[in-house]
Design a protein around this motif. Structure first.
Motif, PDB file in Angstrom:
ATOM      1  N   LYS A  61       0.785  -1.178  -0.029  1.00 19.01           N
ATOM      2  CA  LYS A  61      -0.065  -0.061  -0.027  1.00 19.01           C
ATOM      3  C   LYS A  61       0.964   1.257   0.040  1.00 19.01           C
ATOM      4  O   LYS A  61       0.667   2.208  -0.882  1.00 19.01           O
ATOM      5  CB  LYS A  61      -0.846  -0.189   1.182  1.00 19.01           C
ATOM      6  CG  LYS A  61      -1.612   1.300   1.324  1.00 19.01           C
ATOM      7  CD  LYS A  61      -2.334   1.403   2.768  1.00 19.01           C
ATOM      8  CE  LYS A  61      -2.942   2.711   2.996  1.00 19.01           C
ATOM      9  NZ  LYS A  61      -3.401   3.125   4.358  1.00 19.01           N
ATOM     10  N   ALA A  62       2.017   1.304   0.905  1.00 16.48           N
ATOM     11  CA  ALA A  62       2.849   2.279   0.808  1.00 16.48           C
ATOM     12  C   ALA A  62       3.587   2.674  -0.357  1.00 16.48           C
ATOM     13  O   ALA A  62       3.895   3.914  -0.892  1.00 16.48           O
ATOM     14  CB  ALA A  62       3.919   2.165   2.183  1.00 16.48           C
ATOM     15  N   GLU A  63       3.806   1.317  -1.153  1.00 15.71           N
ATOM     16  CA  GLU A  63       4.689   1.589  -2.218  1.00 15.71           C
ATOM     17  C   GLU A  63       3.680   2.103  -3.397  1.00 15.71           C
ATOM     18  O   GLU A  63       4.096   2.944  -4.155  1.00 15.71           O
ATOM     19  CB  GLU A  63       5.096   0.206  -2.723  1.00 15.71           C
ATOM     20  CG  GLU A  63       5.713   0.262  -4.246  1.00 15.71           C
ATOM     21  CD  GLU A  63       6.013  -1.349  -4.725  1.00 15.71           C
ATOM     22  OE1 GLU A  63       6.165  -1.244  -5.681  1.00 15.71           O
ATOM     23  OE2 GLU A  63       5.511  -2.195  -3.759  1.00 15.71           O
ATOM     24  N   ILE A  64       2.387   1.717  -3.436  1.00 20.71           N
ATOM     25  CA  ILE A  64       1.541   2.355  -4.570  1.00 20.71           C
ATOM     26  C   ILE A  64       1.294   3.672  -4.060  1.00 20.71           C
ATOM     27  O   ILE A  64       1.565   4.634  -5.211  1.00 20.71           O
ATOM     28  CB  ILE A  64       0.126   1.583  -4.524  1.00 20.71           C
ATOM     29  CG1 ILE A  64       0.275   0.172  -4.754  1.00 20.71           C
ATOM     30  CG2 ILE A  64      -0.856   2.162  -5.206  1.00 20.71           C
ATOM     31  CD1 ILE A  64      -0.776  -0.990  -4.542  1.00 20.71           C
ATOM     32  N   LEU A  65       1.222   4.332  -3.011  1.00 20.41           N
ATOM     33  CA  LEU A  65       1.067   5.401  -2.576  1.00 20.41           C
ATOM     34  C   LEU A  65       2.192   6.437  -2.914  1.00 20.41           C
ATOM     35  O   LEU A  65       2.126   7.633  -3.565  1.00 20.41           O
ATOM     36  CB  LEU A  65       0.451   5.726  -1.203  1.00 20.41           C
ATOM     37  CG  LEU A  65       0.024   7.006  -0.647  1.00 20.41           C
ATOM     38  CD1 LEU A  65      -1.234   7.548  -1.422  1.00 20.41           C
ATOM     39  CD2 LEU A  65      -0.256   7.009   0.718  1.00 20.41           C
ATOM     40  N   ALA A  66       3.337   6.030  -2.617  1.00 23.21           N
ATOM     41  CA  ALA A  66       4.479   6.655  -3.163  1.00 23.21           C
ATOM     42  C   ALA A  66       4.643   6.708  -4.865  1.00 23.21           C
ATOM     43  O   ALA A  66       5.004   8.019  -4.836  1.00 23.21           O
ATOM     44  CB  ALA A  66       5.710   5.721  -2.584  1.00 23.21           C
ATOM     45  N   LYS A  67       4.280   5.680  -5.351  1.00 18.08           N
ATOM     46  CA  LYS A  67       4.485   5.964  -6.998  1.00 18.08           C
ATOM     47  C   LYS A  67       3.415   7.147  -7.243  1.00 18.08           C
ATOM     48  O   LYS A  67       3.750   7.887  -8.176  1.00 18.08           O
ATOM     49  CB  LYS A  67       4.100   4.630  -7.581  1.00 18.08           C
ATOM     50  CG  LYS A  67       5.283   3.425  -7.349  1.00 18.08           C
ATOM     51  CD  LYS A  67       4.834   2.164  -7.971  1.00 18.08           C
ATOM     52  CE  LYS A  67       6.051   1.212  -7.877  1.00 18.08           C
ATOM     53  NZ  LYS A  67       7.043   1.579  -8.822  1.00 18.08           N
ATOM     54  N   ILE A  68       2.509   7.086  -6.521  1.00 20.08           N
ATOM     55  CA  ILE A  68       1.192   8.061  -7.447  1.00 20.08           C
ATOM     56  C   ILE A  68       1.742   9.245  -6.725  1.00 20.08           C
ATOM     57  O   ILE A  68       1.513  10.419  -7.406  1.00 20.08           O
ATOM     58  CB  ILE A  68      -0.213   7.459  -6.617  1.00 20.08           C
ATOM     59  CG1 ILE A  68      -0.503   6.103  -7.384  1.00 20.08           C
ATOM     60  CG2 ILE A  68      -1.125   8.632  -6.802  1.00 20.08           C
ATOM     61  CD1 ILE A  68      -1.876   5.701  -6.755  1.00 20.08           C
ATOM     62  N   GLU A  69       2.074   9.637  -5.599  1.00 19.63           N
ATOM     63  CA  GLU A  69       2.358  10.740  -5.128  1.00 19.63           C
ATOM     64  C   GLU A  69       3.696  11.543  -5.683  1.00 19.63           C
ATOM     65  O   GLU A  69       3.889  12.681  -5.869  1.00 19.63           O
ATOM     66  CB  GLU A  69       2.885  10.825  -3.770  1.00 19.63           C
ATOM     67  CG  GLU A  69       1.588  10.727  -2.821  1.00 19.63           C
ATOM     68  CD  GLU A  69       2.050  10.513  -1.142  1.00 19.63           C
ATOM     69  OE1 GLU A  69       3.214  10.098  -0.897  1.00 19.63           O
ATOM     70  OE2 GLU A  69       1.292  10.978  -0.418  1.00 19.63           O
ATOM     71  N   ALA A  70       4.524  10.491  -6.423  1.00 20.17           N
ATOM     72  CA  ALA A  70       5.676  11.035  -7.095  1.00 20.17           C
ATOM     73  C   ALA A  70       5.444  11.199  -8.650  1.00 20.17           C
ATOM     74  O   ALA A  70       6.449  11.812  -9.200  1.00 20.17           O
ATOM     75  CB  ALA A  70       6.780  10.061  -7.249  1.00 20.17           C
ATOM     76  N   LEU A  71       4.283  11.337  -8.930  1.00 14.66           N
ATOM     77  CA  LEU A  71       3.856  11.526 -10.437  1.00 14.66           C
ATOM     78  C   LEU A  71       3.799  13.058 -10.609  1.00 14.66           C
ATOM     79  O   LEU A  71       3.465  13.863  -9.828  1.00 14.66           O
ATOM     80  CB  LEU A  71       2.142  11.031 -10.740  1.00 14.66           C
ATOM     81  CG  LEU A  71       2.200   9.581 -10.776  1.00 14.66           C
ATOM     82  CD1 LEU A  71       0.617   9.128 -11.038  1.00 14.66           C
ATOM     83  CD2 LEU A  71       2.975   8.950 -12.245  1.00 14.66           C
ATOM     84  N   GLN A  72       4.194  13.601 -11.955  1.00 14.19           N
ATOM     85  CA  GLN A  72       3.806  14.672 -12.297  1.00 14.19           C
ATOM     86  C   GLN A  72       2.676  14.619 -13.568  1.00 14.19           C
ATOM     87  O   GLN A  72       2.177  13.801 -13.725  1.00 14.19           O
ATOM     88  CB  GLN A  72       5.217  15.092 -13.370  1.00 14.19           C
ATOM     89  CG  GLN A  72       6.270  15.469 -12.448  1.00 14.19           C
ATOM     90  CD  GLN A  72       6.205  16.423 -11.311  1.00 14.19           C
ATOM     91  OE1 GLN A  72       5.837  17.542 -11.525  1.00 14.19           O
ATOM     92  NE2 GLN A  72       6.694  16.029 -10.033  1.00 14.19           N
ATOM     93  N   PRO A  73       1.897  15.807 -13.485  1.00 18.39           N
ATOM     94  CA  PRO A  73       0.551  15.814 -14.124  1.00 18.39           C
ATOM     95  C   PRO A  73       0.737  15.226 -15.548  1.00 18.39           C
ATOM     96  O   PRO A  73       2.037  15.539 -16.249  1.00 18.39           O
ATOM     97  CB  PRO A  73       0.368  17.229 -14.241  1.00 18.39           C
ATOM     98  CG  PRO A  73       0.925  17.892 -13.093  1.00 18.39           C
ATOM     99  CD  PRO A  73       2.214  17.119 -12.932  1.00 18.39           C
ATOM    100  N   SER A  74       0.140  14.429 -16.061  1.00 20.09           N
ATOM    101  CA  SER A  74       0.189  13.520 -17.475  1.00 20.09           C
ATOM    102  C   SER A  74      -0.094  14.639 -18.397  1.00 20.09           C
ATOM    103  O   SER A  74      -0.951  15.458 -18.333  1.00 20.09           O
ATOM    104  CB  SER A  74      -0.557  12.392 -17.480  1.00 20.09           C
ATOM    105  OG  SER A  74      -0.301  11.441 -16.568  1.00 20.09           O
ATOM    106  N   PRO A  75       0.520  14.401 -19.648  1.00 23.54           N
ATOM    107  CA  PRO A  75       0.213  15.511 -20.520  1.00 23.54           C
ATOM    108  C   PRO A  75      -1.083  15.028 -21.256  1.00 23.54           C
ATOM    109  O   PRO A  75      -1.513  13.792 -21.172  1.00 23.54           O
ATOM    110  CB  PRO A  75       1.129  15.170 -21.728  1.00 23.54           C
ATOM    111  CG  PRO A  75       1.826  13.800 -21.574  1.00 23.54           C
ATOM    112  CD  PRO A  75       1.720  13.674 -19.851  1.00 23.54           C
ATOM    113  N   ALA A  76      -1.674  15.811 -22.084  1.00 24.47           N
ATOM    114  CA  ALA A  76      -3.067  15.331 -22.458  1.00 24.47           C
ATOM    115  C   ALA A  76      -2.581  14.303 -23.564  1.00 24.47           C
ATOM    116  O   ALA A  76      -1.694  14.305 -24.070  1.00 24.47           O
ATOM    117  CB  ALA A  76      -3.460  16.583 -23.407  1.00 24.47           C
TER     118      ALA A  76
END
Length: 584
Positions: A61-76
């Motif tokens: 759960k922590a790994e998934i959350l960390a991956k999502i928190e590290a995201l930058q906004p996706s291009p269109a």
């Protein structure tokens, strides 16, 4: 600062392509959950913390959350790959031009379908490699009508004949055998019971081509055509005895709450196990859909056909742009000759995260280009309203945004868009756990009346818990609610109005009213319960007055006539309306 955190609503993460990919990869059962859309407003951390597969794995759960928190906004998303252009030389030079066998009638009729059947080539993929249109000409006017491949070497061109008289046609195709086939027919006058296509009339309302007013009294049964013959025939019987003259329904099957059964037929060639070929529509699927649309027409019911929706486990909602365009063109070419079609580009367009506003605008252009009869065209929202001022939008198709205010917003929306307002989802009569599906029959009826008096049109749906998950809103079958009979009563009241529809009137601060000034007025008190009412009307005009109990479906005409200042007694119950009619 992180783009997403544990407190971000799941909806925001899922609409980001990279966020969606992470969740689909690490928690596939969440991404494929038929209840997913009911979880959208919960925070990401709460959803991950309560997901069954992660309950005993805090590290994951922590790994998934960390991956999502590290995201930058996706291009269109890149939706530019739409190369569907067929080759010029589909057939060899040895094929004789116009040599395909052609069958067509010598006679037609106004406002009925005229069909040309051509027996042509079937090699390669005719769905994508063959272009076919026919130019129909009468009285100096030419309509270009798209043809389509119906499988087994058969091509069809269909025209909903717009006018009587002499018609001629010539085909155009990149397949030599289908090119330059000519013919003619005589279109007789419309049959006595034919009224033509429903159009916008008087800015905010609707009428058939012949001028007959049309009052949309709609219901929703999204995937009733995917339930097998027995239940589909039962649905038609329910409609036959019910008040509704418009049905919201999907082309594609649906995967969602109470919608977990597989359809009997799929819209594309392929299988659930091996996948589907989105370049090869399944004609058998469309034969079935057309049969049901025709049966609705026989019942006097408009088919409000939804082209796209997000509730999907087969990939139909996430096809690439080329497949989307092919689908929209194919469906329009096949179905535009049905008199009773309304096009709805999407149910809840804003939940289809892969598609852009540019996509929806392009789909609208494809429909317009391929529908020579110009049926009504709209799009439907969930959380974000579409810009209904767009010129291609013929009427506003709305899901309420406020939990409580629904039909009350009709006044504002009419002023804002200057178009008919159809509240296709005001919530549903039922008793499921979702707030959109557990209002009472009384409240459903009240919303219908409130919208009607404000000059709009409210739609019905029904979501009562059933042991076999047969909810009308999804699968049709039988109606169990208390509102349909009352909605039918409202329909009769509306049909009795002098103009054939209701136009709002000013003059009451505490109750909406509609009609024709100083001639006919319908006042609705809704959930208020007056025991009497005072009126101030112009002198010299005498009125007959009806007290209408909209729930008990009664009309009491008060004795005598009324003029100037007067008072009438009322029953002191909710859901009462008063109708004033100039003395005959």
């Amino acid at each position: 600062m992180a783009t997403f955190t544990a407190t971000t609503p799941l909806f925001e993460v899922m609409r980001d392509p990279a966020g969606h990919e992470i969740l689909a990869h690490h928690v596939p059962e969440l991404a494929a959950n038929p209840l997913l859309h009911t979880l959208y407003h919960y925070q990401l951390g709460l959803i991950l913390g309560t997901e069954e597969s992660l309950r005993n794995d805090p590290a994951k759960k922590a790994e998934i959350l960390a991956k999502i928190e590290a995201l930058q906004p996706s291009p269109a998303p890149d939706r530019s790959d739409r190369n569907n252009e067929p080759a010029a030389g589909y057939e060899s030079e040895s094929v004789e031009r116009g040599s395909a066998q052609a069958d067509f009638a010598a006679k037609g009729r106004k406002w009925q379908r005229y069909e040309i059947t051509l027996q042509g080539p079937s090699h390669g993929n005719p769905f994508t490699e063959v272009t076919l249109t026919a130019d129909f000409t009468s009285g100096g006017e030419t309509l270009t009508v798209p043809g389509f491949y119906d499988g087994d070497g058969t091509y069809l061109v269909r025209l909903l004949v717009p006018a009587e008289g002499e018609w001629s046609f010539i085909t155009r195709s990149n397949a030599k055998s289908l090119e330059a086939i000519t013919g003619s027919f005589t279109a007789a006058a419309a049959s006595p019971d034919a009224r033509g296509v429903v159009r916008v009339a008087d800015t905010f309302h609707f009428a058939y081509d012949d001028g007959t007013p049309y009052l949309p009294i709609g219901t929703t049964s999204y995937v009733w055509t995917h339930q097998g013959d027995a239940r589909e025939e039962q649905t038609l019987q329910s409609l036959k005895s019910g008040p509704f003259n418009k049905m919201r329904m999907c082309v594609f099957p649906k995967s969602y709450l109470f919608n977990e059964n597989e359809p009997g037929i799929y819209p594309y060639e392929g299988t659930l196990e091996d996948g589907f070929d989105y370049s090869r529509p399944n004609p058998v699927y469309y034969h079935h859909l057309e049969k049901r649309i025709s049966q609705l027409e026989q019942l006097g019911i408009e088919a409000d056909l939804i082209l796209f929706h997000a509730y999907d486990r087969w990939g139909f909602s996430t096809m690439n742009a080329a497949a989307d365009d092919l689908y929209v063109k194919y469906v329009t070419a096949r179905l535009a000759s049905h008199r009773n079609i309304w096009w709805s580009l999407a149910n809840e367009f804003d939940l289809m995260f892969e598609k852009t506003i540019e996509d929806w605008e392009r789909f609208a252009a494809i429909v317009q280009e391929n529908d020579p009869n110009k049926h009504l065209l709209s799009i439907h929202n969930c959380r974000q309203m579409y810009d209904h001022s767009r010129p291609w939008v013929t009427h506003a198709s709305i899901q309420r945004l406020d939990i409580y205010k629904t039909a009350e917003m009709t006044t504002q929306w009419r002023q804002e868009w200057q178009k008919p307002v159809v509240i296709d989802e005001c919530a549903y009569e039922g008793n499921i756990d979702q707030g959109w599906g557990n209002i009472t029959g009384e409240e459903m009826t009240r919303r219908f009346w409130e919208g009607a008096i404000r000059g709009g049109y409210v739609g019905h749906g029904e979501t009562y818990v059933h042991p076999d998950d047969i909810l009308w809103w999804a699968k049709g079958g039988k109606l169990h609610g208390t509102s349909p009979d009352r909605i039918g009563f409202l329909r009769r009241i509306l049909e009795e109005s002098p103009a054939g529809h209701l136009e709002p009137l000013p003059g009451h601060w505490d109750a909406p009213s509609a009609g024709i000034k100083d001639q006919y007025e319908l006042i609705y008190f809704g959930f208020n319960q007056p025991t009497y009412r005072r009126f101030v009307m112009p002198p010299g005009i005498r009125f007959q007055i009806d007290v209408i109990d909209t729930w008990n479906m009664t009309v009491e005409t008060l004795p005598g006539t009324f003029e100037g200042r007067f008072r009438i007694d009322l029953p002191g119950r909710q859901y009462i309306a008063v109708r004033l009619r100039v003395e005959a």
